[in-house]
Scaffold this motif. Structure first.
Motif, PDB file in Angstrom:
ATOM      1  N   ARG A  15      -8.837 -13.792 -13.061  1.00  0.00           N
ATOM      2  CA  ARG A  15      -9.273 -12.891 -11.995  1.00  0.00           C
ATOM      3  C   ARG A  15      -8.078 -12.298 -11.256  1.00  0.00           C
ATOM      4  O   ARG A  15      -8.109 -11.135 -10.839  1.00  0.00           O
ATOM      5  CB  ARG A  15     -10.192 -13.635 -11.031  1.00  0.00           C
ATOM      6  N   LEU A  16      -7.015 -13.093 -11.101  1.00  0.00           N
ATOM      7  CA  LEU A  16      -5.812 -12.583 -10.447  1.00  0.00           C
ATOM      8  C   LEU A  16      -5.196 -11.440 -11.248  1.00  0.00           C
ATOM      9  O   LEU A  16      -4.670 -10.479 -10.674  1.00  0.00           O
ATOM     10  CB  LEU A  16      -4.810 -13.710 -10.252  1.00  0.00           C
ATOM     11  N   ALA A  17      -5.258 -11.527 -12.587  1.00  0.00           N
ATOM     12  CA  ALA A  17      -4.747 -10.443 -13.427  1.00  0.00           C
ATOM     13  C   ALA A  17      -5.494  -9.144 -13.142  1.00  0.00           C
ATOM     14  O   ALA A  17      -4.885  -8.068 -13.025  1.00  0.00           O
ATOM     15  CB  ALA A  17      -4.870 -10.814 -14.903  1.00  0.00           C
ATOM     16  N   PHE A  18      -6.816  -9.223 -12.989  1.00  0.00           N
ATOM     17  CA  PHE A  18      -7.592  -8.027 -12.675  1.00  0.00           C
ATOM     18  C   PHE A  18      -7.309  -7.547 -11.245  1.00  0.00           C
ATOM     19  O   PHE A  18      -7.310  -6.345 -10.981  1.00  0.00           O
ATOM     20  CB  PHE A  18      -9.086  -8.306 -12.855  1.00  0.00           C
ATOM     21  N   GLY A  19      -7.059  -8.488 -10.322  1.00  0.00           N
ATOM     22  CA  GLY A  19      -6.688  -8.093  -8.965  1.00  0.00           C
ATOM     23  C   GLY A  19      -5.373  -7.338  -8.936  1.00  0.00           C
ATOM     24  O   GLY A  19      -5.237  -6.336  -8.226  1.00  0.00           O
ATOM     25  N   LEU A  20      -4.404  -7.801  -9.713  1.00  0.00           N
ATOM     26  CA  LEU A  20      -3.113  -7.108  -9.780  1.00  0.00           C
ATOM     27  C   LEU A  20      -3.256  -5.749 -10.449  1.00  0.00           C
ATOM     28  O   LEU A  20      -2.555  -4.794 -10.093  1.00  0.00           O
ATOM     29  CB  LEU A  20      -2.105  -7.976 -10.530  1.00  0.00           C
ATOM     30  N   ALA A  21      -4.158  -5.638 -11.432  1.00  0.00           N
ATOM     31  CA  ALA A  21      -4.412  -4.332 -12.058  1.00  0.00           C
ATOM     32  C   ALA A  21      -4.982  -3.352 -11.040  1.00  0.00           C
ATOM     33  O   ALA A  21      -4.582  -2.182 -10.983  1.00  0.00           O
ATOM     34  CB  ALA A  21      -5.376  -4.505 -13.235  1.00  0.00           C
ATOM     35  N   LEU A  22      -5.912  -3.837 -10.219  1.00  0.00           N
ATOM     36  CA  LEU A  22      -6.490  -2.991  -9.173  1.00  0.00           C
ATOM     37  C   LEU A  22      -5.433  -2.596  -8.147  1.00  0.00           C
ATOM     38  O   LEU A  22      -5.388  -1.448  -7.695  1.00  0.00           O
ATOM     39  CB  LEU A  22      -7.636  -3.743  -8.496  1.00  0.00           C
ATOM     40  N   LEU A  23      -4.553  -3.535  -7.811  1.00  0.00           N
ATOM     41  CA  LEU A  23      -3.475  -3.242  -6.860  1.00  0.00           C
ATOM     42  C   LEU A  23      -2.517  -2.202  -7.432  1.00  0.00           C
ATOM     43  O   LEU A  23      -2.118  -1.257  -6.744  1.00  0.00           O
ATOM     44  CB  LEU A  23      -2.734  -4.531  -6.526  1.00  0.00           C
ATOM     45  N   ALA A  24      -2.147  -2.360  -8.711  1.00  0.00           N
ATOM     46  CA  ALA A  24      -1.229  -1.410  -9.341  1.00  0.00           C
ATOM     47  C   ALA A  24      -1.828  -0.011  -9.409  1.00  0.00           C
ATOM     48  O   ALA A  24      -1.109   0.987  -9.327  1.00  0.00           O
ATOM     49  CB  ALA A  24      -0.865  -1.903 -10.748  1.00  0.00           C
ATOM     50  N   ALA A  25      -3.156   0.061  -9.557  1.00  0.00           N
ATOM     51  CA  ALA A  25      -3.800   1.371  -9.671  1.00  0.00           C
ATOM     52  C   ALA A  25      -4.004   2.040  -8.319  1.00  0.00           C
ATOM     53  O   ALA A  25      -4.035   3.275  -8.238  1.00  0.00           O
ATOM     54  CB  ALA A  25      -5.147   1.224 -10.374  1.00  0.00           C
ATOM     55  N   SER A  26      -4.144   1.260  -7.263  1.00  0.00           N
ATOM     56  CA  SER A  26      -4.485   1.847  -5.975  1.00  0.00           C
ATOM     57  C   SER A  26      -3.279   2.096  -5.065  1.00  0.00           C
ATOM     58  O   SER A  26      -3.368   2.924  -4.159  1.00  0.00           O
ATOM     59  CB  SER A  26      -5.487   0.941  -5.228  1.00  0.00           C
ATOM     60  N   THR A  27      -2.159   1.411  -5.298  1.00  0.00           N
ATOM     61  CA  THR A  27      -1.004   1.617  -4.427  1.00  0.00           C
ATOM     62  C   THR A  27      -0.506   3.053  -4.512  1.00  0.00           C
ATOM     63  O   THR A  27      -0.600   3.694  -5.562  1.00  0.00           O
ATOM     64  CB  THR A  27       0.125   0.631  -4.784  1.00  0.00           C
ATOM     65  N   THR A  28       0.002   3.567  -3.394  1.00  0.00           N
ATOM     66  CA  THR A  28       0.495   4.940  -3.377  1.00  0.00           C
ATOM     67  C   THR A  28       1.995   5.018  -3.614  1.00  0.00           C
ATOM     68  O   THR A  28       2.574   6.105  -3.497  1.00  0.00           O
ATOM     69  CB  THR A  28       0.157   5.615  -2.034  1.00  0.00           C
ATOM     70  N   THR A  29       2.638   3.909  -3.905  1.00  0.00           N
ATOM     71  CA  THR A  29       4.057   3.915  -4.265  1.00  0.00           C
ATOM     72  C   THR A  29       4.223   3.223  -5.611  1.00  0.00           C
ATOM     73  O   THR A  29       3.549   2.244  -5.904  1.00  0.00           O
ATOM     74  CB  THR A  29       4.911   3.199  -3.201  1.00  0.00           C
ATOM     75  N   GLU A  30       5.107   3.746  -6.444  1.00  0.00           N
ATOM     76  CA  GLU A  30       5.346   3.161  -7.761  1.00  0.00           C
ATOM     77  C   GLU A  30       6.535   2.203  -7.749  1.00  0.00           C
ATOM     78  O   GLU A  30       6.956   1.720  -8.801  1.00  0.00           O
ATOM     79  CB  GLU A  30       5.602   4.272  -8.785  1.00  0.00           C
ATOM     80  N   ARG A  31       7.051   1.900  -6.569  1.00  0.00           N
ATOM     81  CA  ARG A  31       8.250   1.071  -6.481  1.00  0.00           C
ATOM     82  C   ARG A  31       8.053  -0.297  -7.117  1.00  0.00           C
ATOM     83  O   ARG A  31       8.934  -0.819  -7.799  1.00  0.00           O
ATOM     84  CB  ARG A  31       8.646   0.913  -5.008  1.00  0.00           C
TER      85      ARG A  31
ATOM     86  N   GLY B  68       0.783  -1.225   0.000  1.00  0.00           N
ATOM     87  CA  GLY B  68       0.000   0.000   0.000  1.00  0.00           C
ATOM     88  C   GLY B  68       0.812   1.271   0.000  1.00  0.00           C
ATOM     89  O   GLY B  68       0.515   2.208  -0.742  1.00  0.00           O
ATOM     90  N   TRP B  69       1.839   1.309   0.834  1.00  0.00           N
ATOM     91  CA  TRP B  69       2.578   2.553   1.016  1.00  0.00           C
ATOM     92  C   TRP B  69       4.072   2.316   0.885  1.00  0.00           C
ATOM     93  O   TRP B  69       4.575   1.223   1.176  1.00  0.00           O
ATOM     94  CB  TRP B  69       2.311   3.125   2.415  1.00  0.00           C
TER      95      TRP B  69
ATOM     96  N   GLN C  59      -4.483   9.408   0.391  1.00  0.00           N
ATOM     97  CA  GLN C  59      -3.410   8.416   0.491  1.00  0.00           C
ATOM     98  C   GLN C  59      -3.741   7.350   1.527  1.00  0.00           C
ATOM     99  O   GLN C  59      -3.402   6.178   1.348  1.00  0.00           O
ATOM    100  CB  GLN C  59      -2.104   9.105   0.845  1.00  0.00           C
ATOM    101  N   VAL C  60      -4.397   7.751   2.602  1.00  0.00           N
ATOM    102  CA  VAL C  60      -4.806   6.784   3.624  1.00  0.00           C
ATOM    103  C   VAL C  60      -5.759   5.763   3.006  1.00  0.00           C
ATOM    104  O   VAL C  60      -5.597   4.551   3.188  1.00  0.00           O
ATOM    105  CB  VAL C  60      -5.475   7.488   4.814  1.00  0.00           C
ATOM    106  N   PHE C  61      -6.768   6.234   2.272  1.00  0.00           N
ATOM    107  CA  PHE C  61      -7.779   5.323   1.717  1.00  0.00           C
ATOM    108  C   PHE C  61      -7.189   4.411   0.652  1.00  0.00           C
ATOM    109  O   PHE C  61      -7.335   3.182   0.710  1.00  0.00           O
ATOM    110  CB  PHE C  61      -8.941   6.128   1.137  1.00  0.00           C
ATOM    111  N   PHE C  62      -6.521   4.999  -0.345  1.00  0.00           N
ATOM    112  CA  PHE C  62      -6.001   4.178  -1.441  1.00  0.00           C
ATOM    113  C   PHE C  62      -4.887   3.250  -0.955  1.00  0.00           C
ATOM    114  O   PHE C  62      -4.806   2.089  -1.378  1.00  0.00           O
ATOM    115  CB  PHE C  62      -5.494   5.074  -2.575  1.00  0.00           C
ATOM    116  N   GLY C  63      -4.018   3.749  -0.074  1.00  0.00           N
ATOM    117  CA  GLY C  63      -2.973   2.896   0.466  1.00  0.00           C
ATOM    118  C   GLY C  63      -3.543   1.750   1.276  1.00  0.00           C
ATOM    119  O   GLY C  63      -3.071   0.608   1.189  1.00  0.00           O
ATOM    120  N   SER C  64      -4.568   2.027   2.069  1.00  0.00           N
ATOM    121  CA  SER C  64      -5.209   0.978   2.862  1.00  0.00           C
ATOM    122  C   SER C  64      -5.855  -0.062   1.963  1.00  0.00           C
ATOM    123  O   SER C  64      -5.750  -1.273   2.214  1.00  0.00           O
ATOM    124  CB  SER C  64      -6.258   1.606   3.786  1.00  0.00           C
TER     125      SER C  64
END
Length: 261
Positions: free
Chosen positions: A120-136, A27-28, A45-50
């Motif tokens: 479904r995991l591919a879509f889950g990872l897409a959602l994770l990539a879009a919501s994380t607050t770090t691009e690392r 998340g962060w 950042q709190v919401f999207f990171g969480s």
């Protein structure tokens, strides 16, 4: 030699530890741990990171009860690790806690629904990539996302087409939700630009959503181009990995070769 059955026996317990280790960095960024992350000023950042933290852990932990325990314990420890400031605006601590909890619930639900099956995991990872607050970890997430889409392919035209559709759909989902993430951050930044805190929930939502909508209308295309240009190397690597996995899935297995012989 370790068999698939051995892994199935010990992985549920091991996944709890892995999920706990994944929760925060999903998340962060580590450097963001501190007071600014729990102020209403940085509520987006709190919401999207969480949400990203809970989603990342939920994609790893295999059973729903350990998954829920990991999220409750991890978010509780984070809340205790930081010292909420005295409320400079009414109910600030309660609102930030609500944003953190809402992100955990949304990430838990999304991870529970999207963790089974490569598509479904591919879509889950897409959602994770879009919501994380770090691009690392974004390049890794993009490669894993299209890799999962490639795993959906089989020695069958229909399944391979479905894998290609999954790849395109997950990329589109990542881009669309990333635009929304940026837009909400822009709208939330209206407070940081000196407009002040609204006192009513309806006014607060309008204060964020109206600038967010204007941002999407005026700068959405520009941001989309920047995203594609900025991550072109990661996207190219992801396409290559996904296509390679799909090609390998098309190759006949050793059993099929033996039967043909």
């Amino acid at each position: 030699m370790t068999t698939r059955g051995d892994v199935a026996r010990w992985w549920p317990a091991a996944s709890v530890l892995v999920g706990a280790l994944v929760w925060y960095p999903a998340g962060w960024s580590v450097s963001s741990l501190g007071l600014p992350a729990v102020q209403l000023l940085h509520g987006d950042q709190v919401f999207f990171g969480s949400c990203a933290a809970a989603l990342g852990a939920s994609l790893v932990v295999t059973r729903w009860l350990p998954r829920a325990i990991v999220l409750v314990v991890a978010s509780g420890l984070l809340w205790l690790a930081v010292t909420p400031l005295p409320d400079p605006v009414p109910h600030e601590t309660a609102i930030v806690a609500g944003l953190l909890a809402a992100g955990q619930v949304l990430g838990f639900v999304a991870g529970t629904l999207l963790r089974r099956g490569p598509a479904r995991l591919a879509f889950g990872l897409a959602l994770l990539a879009a919501s994380t607050t770090t691009e690392r970890w974004l390049p890794v997430l993009l490669v894993a996302m299209l890799g999962c889409a490639g795993l959906h392919a089989r020695r069958d035209v229909g399944r391979t087409v479905a894998a290609a559709v999954t790849a395109v759909g997950s990329l589109a989902l990542w881009l669309a939700l990333t635009l929304v993430h940026f837009a909400i951050g822009y709208g939330w930044g209206d407070v940081r630009r000196g407009s002040g805190y609204p006192t009513q929930p309806q006014a607060a939502a309008r204060r964020v959503l109206e600038p967010a909508r204007d941002f999407l209308h005026s700068a959405g295309d520009t941001l989309l181009g920047i995203l594609l240009h900025q991550h072109v190397a990661a996207l190219l690597a992801a396409v290559i990995v996904g296509a390679t996995i799909a090609w390998v899935r098309w190759q006949p297995t050793s059993d099929a070769v033996a039967d043909a012989a």
